[in-house]
Design an enzyme around this catalytic site. Structure first.
Site: not given
Ligand code: THU
Length: 133
Positions: A42-44, A53, A55, A93, A96
């Site tokens: 995940n890369i926020e 996310c 995935e 989620c 995804c």
């Protein structure tokens, strides 16, 4: 590649997660039908909306490299301060799951949990009656 090996790779990907806002790190390992692996984390983002996310990172990496056929994905997630050996299962989620449905068959396998305590689901179990055109 066994399910527990895929989860081990997902753990490696999780170490590269960028999650300074939620402090919840996720890693994914996507297995292509030809055996190639794509890892994702995940890369926020400070604006929250642009976050992605683990995935989807893995799936988009694979699709952008020309892959369209996938057999399985392993997912590991949890609070960043929790030791890897104490992580509980994290499930993909809804967004995804929908992205998986775009490229994967109903029997696509989704491995969650830890390498020593894995759970296995099919996409149709986690996303029954999915939307499609
Ligand atoms: N996250 C994932 O990477 N995969 C999921 O399936 C659920 C949530 C990420 C998004 C966000 O960076 C953090 O976990 C907390 O929601």
């Amino acid at each position: 590649m066994s399910p527990s090996q895929l989860l081990q790779k997902a753990l490696e990907a999780r170490r590269r997660a960028y999650a300074p806002y939620s402090h919840y790190k996720v890693g994914a390992c996507l297995l292509c039908e030809d055996g190639e692996l794509f890892l994702g984390c995940n890369i926020e983002n400070a604006a929250f909306g642009p976050s992605v996310c683990a995935e989807r990172t893995a799936i988009f990496k694979a699709v952008s490299e020309g892959k369209r056929k996938f057999g399985a994905i392993a997912i590991v997630g949890g609070p960043e301060d929790r030791p890897e050996q104490e992580l509980e299962a994290a499930y993909p989620c809804g967004v995804c799951r929908q992205v998986m449905a775009e490229f994967c068959s109903p029997d696509f396998r989704i491995f969650c949990g830890r390498p020593d305590a894995l759970q296995c689901y099919t996409l149709s179990e986690l996303l029954p009656k999915s939307f499609g055109l």
